[in-house]
Design a protein around this motif. Structure first.
Motif, PDB file in Angstrom:
ATOM      1  N   ASP A  18      38.851  34.970  28.253  1.00  0.00           N
ATOM      2  CA  ASP A  18      37.950  34.441  29.268  1.00  0.00           C
ATOM      3  C   ASP A  18      38.466  34.753  30.675  1.00  0.00           C
ATOM      4  OD1 ASP A  18      35.596  32.820  29.980  1.00  0.00           O
ATOM      5  OD2 ASP A  18      37.100  31.425  30.761  1.00  0.00           O
ATOM      6  N   ARG A  19      39.759  34.586  30.901  1.00  0.00           N
ATOM      7  CA  ARG A  19      40.329  34.868  32.222  1.00  0.00           C
ATOM      8  C   ARG A  19      40.217  36.353  32.577  1.00  0.00           C
ATOM      9  NH1 ARG A  19      45.697  31.100  31.632  1.00  0.00           N
ATOM     10  NH2 ARG A  19      44.644  29.125  32.039  1.00  0.00           N
ATOM     11  N   LEU A  20      40.448  37.200  31.594  1.00  0.00           N
ATOM     12  CA  LEU A  20      40.346  38.632  31.844  1.00  0.00           C
ATOM     13  C   LEU A  20      38.903  39.029  32.149  1.00  0.00           C
ATOM     14  CD1 LEU A  20      41.743  41.401  31.910  1.00  0.00           C
ATOM     15  CD2 LEU A  20      41.264  41.576  29.468  1.00  0.00           C
ATOM     16  N   LEU A  21      37.973  38.509  31.392  1.00  0.00           N
ATOM     17  CA  LEU A  21      36.561  38.810  31.647  1.00  0.00           C
ATOM     18  C   LEU A  21      36.114  38.284  32.994  1.00  0.00           C
ATOM     19  CD1 LEU A  21      35.028  38.162  28.110  1.00  0.00           C
ATOM     20  CD2 LEU A  21      35.377  40.371  29.243  1.00  0.00           C
ATOM     21  N   PHE A  22      36.572  37.097  33.370  1.00  0.00           N
ATOM     22  CA  PHE A  22      36.225  36.547  34.678  1.00  0.00           C
ATOM     23  C   PHE A  22      36.753  37.458  35.790  1.00  0.00           C
ATOM     24  CE2 PHE A  22      37.162  33.945  38.412  1.00  0.00           C
ATOM     25  CZ  PHE A  22      35.898  33.444  38.679  1.00  0.00           C
ATOM     26  N   ALA A  23      38.001  37.916  35.637  1.00  0.00           N
ATOM     27  CA  ALA A  23      38.572  38.824  36.645  1.00  0.00           C
ATOM     28  C   ALA A  23      37.748  40.105  36.740  1.00  0.00           C
ATOM     29  CB  ALA A  23      40.022  39.146  36.300  1.00  0.00           C
ATOM     30  N   ALA A  24      37.333  40.635  35.603  1.00  0.00           N
ATOM     31  CA  ALA A  24      36.540  41.863  35.610  1.00  0.00           C
ATOM     32  C   ALA A  24      35.175  41.644  36.254  1.00  0.00           C
ATOM     33  CB  ALA A  24      36.368  42.378  34.179  1.00  0.00           C
ATOM     34  N   TRP A  25      34.530  40.540  35.919  1.00  0.00           N
ATOM     35  CA  TRP A  25      33.190  40.267  36.456  1.00  0.00           C
ATOM     36  C   TRP A  25      33.204  39.993  37.950  1.00  0.00           C
ATOM     37  CZ3 TRP A  25      32.394  36.621  31.788  1.00  0.00           C
ATOM     38  CH2 TRP A  25      31.931  37.351  30.709  1.00  0.00           C
ATOM     39  N   THR A  26      34.291  39.440  38.452  1.00  0.00           N
ATOM     40  CA  THR A  26      34.343  39.067  39.871  1.00  0.00           C
ATOM     41  C   THR A  26      35.078  40.085  40.725  1.00  0.00           C
ATOM     42  OG1 THR A  26      36.334  37.724  39.515  1.00  0.00           O
ATOM     43  CG2 THR A  26      34.185  36.607  39.361  1.00  0.00           C
ATOM     44  N   ASP A  27      35.521  41.183  40.147  1.00  0.00           N
ATOM     45  CA  ASP A  27      36.249  42.205  40.894  1.00  0.00           C
ATOM     46  C   ASP A  27      35.267  43.026  41.733  1.00  0.00           C
ATOM     47  OD1 ASP A  27      37.933  44.169  41.865  1.00  0.00           O
ATOM     48  OD2 ASP A  27      38.130  45.206  39.949  1.00  0.00           O
ATOM     49  N   PRO A  28      35.335  42.928  43.062  1.00  0.00           N
ATOM     50  CA  PRO A  28      34.369  43.653  43.900  1.00  0.00           C
ATOM     51  C   PRO A  28      34.573  45.165  43.896  1.00  0.00           C
ATOM     52  CG  PRO A  28      36.028  42.608  45.260  1.00  0.00           C
ATOM     53  CD  PRO A  28      36.272  42.139  43.848  1.00  0.00           C
ATOM     54  N   LEU A  29      35.733  45.633  43.439  1.00  0.00           N
ATOM     55  CA  LEU A  29      36.007  47.070  43.451  1.00  0.00           C
ATOM     56  C   LEU A  29      35.823  47.725  42.082  1.00  0.00           C
ATOM     57  CD1 LEU A  29      39.187  46.961  45.717  1.00  0.00           C
ATOM     58  CD2 LEU A  29      36.815  47.398  46.387  1.00  0.00           C
ATOM     59  N   SER A  30      35.415  46.946  41.105  1.00  0.00           N
ATOM     60  CA  SER A  30      35.180  47.455  39.739  1.00  0.00           C
ATOM     61  C   SER A  30      36.397  48.164  39.169  1.00  0.00           C
ATOM     62  CB  SER A  30      33.957  48.379  39.708  1.00  0.00           C
ATOM     63  OG  SER A  30      32.808  47.683  40.125  1.00  0.00           O
ATOM     64  N   GLY A  31      37.565  47.602  39.397  1.00  0.00           N
ATOM     65  CA  GLY A  31      38.801  48.192  38.892  1.00  0.00           C
ATOM     66  C   GLY A  31      39.002  48.021  37.402  1.00  0.00           C
ATOM     67  N   TYR A  32      38.280  47.073  36.818  1.00  0.00           N
ATOM     68  CA  TYR A  32      38.374  46.850  35.376  1.00  0.00           C
ATOM     69  C   TYR A  32      37.279  47.688  34.723  1.00  0.00           C
ATOM     70  CZ  TYR A  32      41.228  42.770  36.562  1.00  0.00           C
ATOM     71  OH  TYR A  32      42.196  41.938  37.036  1.00  0.00           O
ATOM     72  N   GLY A  33      37.542  48.957  34.515  1.00  0.00           N
ATOM     73  CA  GLY A  33      36.497  49.886  34.113  1.00  0.00           C
ATOM     74  C   GLY A  33      36.127  49.901  32.656  1.00  0.00           C
ATOM     75  N   ARG A  34      36.943  49.326  31.777  1.00  0.00           N
ATOM     76  CA  ARG A  34      36.693  49.376  30.333  1.00  0.00           C
ATOM     77  C   ARG A  34      36.485  50.813  29.859  1.00  0.00           C
ATOM     78  NH1 ARG A  34      32.196  45.608  31.360  1.00  0.00           N
ATOM     79  NH2 ARG A  34      31.039  47.371  30.598  1.00  0.00           N
ATOM     80  N   ASP A  35      37.151  51.748  30.516  1.00  0.00           N
ATOM     81  CA  ASP A  35      36.951  53.153  30.161  1.00  0.00           C
ATOM     82  C   ASP A  35      38.257  53.837  29.767  1.00  0.00           C
ATOM     83  OD1 ASP A  35      38.167  53.175  32.631  1.00  0.00           O
ATOM     84  OD2 ASP A  35      36.746  54.564  33.547  1.00  0.00           O
ATOM     85  N   GLY A  36      39.231  53.050  29.351  1.00  0.00           N
ATOM     86  CA  GLY A  36      40.536  53.615  29.016  1.00  0.00           C
ATOM     87  C   GLY A  36      40.485  54.678  27.936  1.00  0.00           C
ATOM     88  N   ASP A  37      39.618  54.498  26.951  1.00  0.00           N
ATOM     89  CA  ASP A  37      39.538  55.473  25.863  1.00  0.00           C
ATOM     90  C   ASP A  37      39.080  56.841  26.349  1.00  0.00           C
ATOM     91  OD1 ASP A  37      40.304  53.385  24.283  1.00  0.00           O
ATOM     92  OD2 ASP A  37      38.413  53.202  23.205  1.00  0.00           O
ATOM     93  N   GLN A  38      38.444  56.906  27.508  1.00  0.00           N
ATOM     94  CA  GLN A  38      38.023  58.186  28.069  1.00  0.00           C
ATOM     95  C   GLN A  38      39.183  58.901  28.763  1.00  0.00           C
ATOM     96  OE1 GLN A  38      34.668  57.485  30.637  1.00  0.00           O
ATOM     97  NE2 GLN A  38      33.669  56.184  29.124  1.00  0.00           N
ATOM     98  N   HIS A  39      40.252  58.166  29.042  1.00  0.00           N
ATOM     99  CA  HIS A  39      41.362  58.732  29.812  1.00  0.00           C
ATOM    100  C   HIS A  39      42.665  58.854  29.025  1.00  0.00           C
ATOM    101  CE1 HIS A  39      38.874  58.398  33.387  1.00  0.00           C
ATOM    102  NE2 HIS A  39      38.573  57.184  33.003  1.00  0.00           N
TER     103      HIS A  39
END
Length: 118
Positions: A18-39
């Motif tokens: 929940d804390r991780l998802l909250f950080a991702a949802w409220t991050d104004p710079l979209s740094g939590y990309g959920r795209d690690g498997d692409q990199h």
């Protein structure tokens, strides 16, 4: 390492998720990309693991510098750095082996399956 936020270990319970998802949802710079498997590839994960001493040096140095300061934010940073160092010495190796399996097989391993080597 420049000191920005990063996820240093997988969440282990519902509160941490929940804390991780909250950080991702409220991050104004979209740094939590959920795209690690692409990199990440199996080779790059293994390379990172073999060079993890650089992360340890950075975290230890920053912890030393921030431990000398007072204030709630400094205590929060040093607690996070200590969690990171504990993870490096403990569960991170297994977590990365599970991730390697998922990268290679495109599924989670069963408990009886052997995990790849780092």
């Amino acid at each position: 390492m420049t000191g920005q936020e990063f996820v240093y270990r997988q969440p282990k319970n519902a509160v941490e998720v929940d804390r991780l998802l909250f950080a991702a949802w409220t991050d104004p710079l979209s740094g939590y990309g959920r795209d690690g498997d692409q990199h990440w590839t199996a080779g790059s994960v293994r390379s990172w693991w073999h060079e993890r001493s650089r992360l340890r040096e950075w975290a230890t140095s920053l912890d030393t510098a921030w431990s000398a300061r007072s204030g709630e934010s400094h205590r929060e940073v040093t607690a996070g750095l200590n969690d990171l160092l504990t993870s490096l010495d403990g569960e991170l190796g297994t977590d990365l082996r599970v991730y390697l399996y998922q990268l290679q097989e495109r599924r989670s391993p069963d408990p009886t399956e052997a995990l790849p080597r780092l």
